[in-house]
Design an enzyme around this catalytic site. Structure first.
Site, PDB file in Angstrom:
ATOM      1  N   GLU A  82      43.219  35.610  36.770  1.00  0.00           N
ATOM      2  CA  GLU A  82      44.532  36.263  36.712  1.00  0.00           C
ATOM      3  C   GLU A  82      44.519  37.627  37.392  1.00  0.00           C
ATOM      4  O   GLU A  82      45.357  38.476  37.106  1.00  0.00           O
ATOM      5  CB  GLU A  82      44.993  36.398  35.257  1.00  0.00           C
ATOM      6  CG  GLU A  82      44.081  37.228  34.375  1.00  0.00           C
ATOM      7  CD  GLU A  82      42.994  36.429  33.692  1.00  0.00           C
ATOM      8  OE1 GLU A  82      42.506  36.886  32.638  1.00  0.00           O
ATOM      9  OE2 GLU A  82      42.613  35.347  34.187  1.00  0.00           O
TER      10      GLU A  82
ATOM     11  N   ASP B 125      45.728  43.002  37.011  1.00  0.00           N
ATOM     12  CA  ASP B 125      45.320  41.970  36.061  1.00  0.00           C
ATOM     13  C   ASP B 125      46.483  41.649  35.126  1.00  0.00           C
ATOM     14  O   ASP B 125      47.152  42.549  34.612  1.00  0.00           O
ATOM     15  CB  ASP B 125      44.120  42.451  35.241  1.00  0.00           C
ATOM     16  CG  ASP B 125      43.638  41.387  34.265  1.00  0.00           C
ATOM     17  OD1 ASP B 125      42.869  40.505  34.693  1.00  0.00           O
ATOM     18  OD2 ASP B 125      44.019  41.451  33.079  1.00  0.00           O
TER      19      ASP B 125
END
Length: 207
Positions: free
Chosen positions: A73, A30
Site C-alpha cells: 500500500e 502509505d
C-alpha cells in the site's frame, strides 16, 4: 509505474541533480490501516482503494513529476523543482485531494487516511539514503497522534541528526486558500479529484 521503474526514474533525477543542479523532492505515501480495509471490505475493494489513491496522486502531479507504486500500500512520488518551503505544501495538497474523495461500497462510502514522508534530495546523496530517510519520515508522520486531519511535520538536519518539528494539527475548517495552499508556480489540473477516489487525511513530513 512499478517499483523498478521508480528506481530508474530516481536514478535519472539524481543524475540531473548532480550534472545540472536540478533539485527534486521525494514523497513516500502509505495508506493507513490498509489491512483493515481488506479484512472488512475484501480484496476487490482494497484494490480499488489503491487504484484510486494512485489516480488522485497522479492527477495532483505535474507532467515533470512521477508517481509510482512502491509495494503493498506504499507509493513514491518524485517532484521536480521543489524547495524546502514548497515541499510540505505540495504534500499537503496531495493529502487534501485524497481526503475529499471517496470509494462507494455496499456498506457506504469508504474513507481512509494516508501518511506522507517528504524530503528534498541533496547533491552527493545515495539513493538508499534518500529512500531510507523518506520512509523514516513517513513513519514519523504516521506516529503523530490525534484526529483525521493532517499534522505536518518538518524535519531538518541538525548536528548530524534528523529532528522532527510538528507544525499541526490543522484547524477543522472548510476555509482554504484559493490555490489550495500551494506556492506560486505550482498548478494542479481543475479535475484533480477522480470520481470514486478514496477519502483521506494524511500526515505529511518534510526534511
Amino acid at each position: 509505474g512499478n517499483r523498478r521503474y521508480a528506481e530508474v526514474v530516481l536514478e535519472e533525477k539524481m543524475a540531473e541533480l548532480s550534472r545540472y543542479g536540478f533539485r527534486f523532492g521525494v514523497l513516500f505515501v502509505d495508506v493507513d490501516r490498509f489491512k483493515e480495509v481488506n479484512d472488512r471490505h475484501g480484496h476487490e475493494v482494497g484494490d480499488t482503494v489503491l487504484k484510486t489513491v494512485a489516480a488522485t496522486l497522479a492527477r495532483s502531479a505535474r507532467s515533470l513529476d512521477f508517481v509510482g507504486r512502491w509495494g503493498g500500500e506504499e507509493f513514491v512520488v518524485l517532484l521536480s523543482n521543489v524547495t524546502d518551503f514548497t515541499l510540505p505544501l505540495v504534500a499537503d495538497r496531495a493529502r487534501r485531494l485524497v481526503e475529499r474523495s471517496e470509494v462507494p461500497t455496499p456498506a457506504g462510502p469508504l474513507t481512509v487516511t494516508i501518511s506522507v514522508g517528504a524530503t528534498i534530495v541533496r547533491k552527493g546523496e545515495e539513493a538508499t539514503e534518500i529512500l531510507r530517510r523518506a520512509d523514516a519520515l513517513m513513519y514519523e508522520a504516521k506516529a503523530i497522534p490525534g484526529g483525521r486531519r493532517a499534522r505536518i511535520a518538518r524535519a531538518s538536519r541538525g548536528e548530524g541528526s534528523m529532528q522532527i518539528e510538528v507544525l499541526g494539527p490543522e484547524p477543522e475548517s472548510s476555509d482554504e486558500p484559493a490555490d489550495g495552499g500551494l506556492a506560486a508556480g505550482w498548478t494542479v489540473p481543475p479535475a484533480a479529484v477522480p470520481t470514486g477516489a478514496v477519502a483521506a487525511g494524511a500526515a505529511a513530513a518534510e526534511r
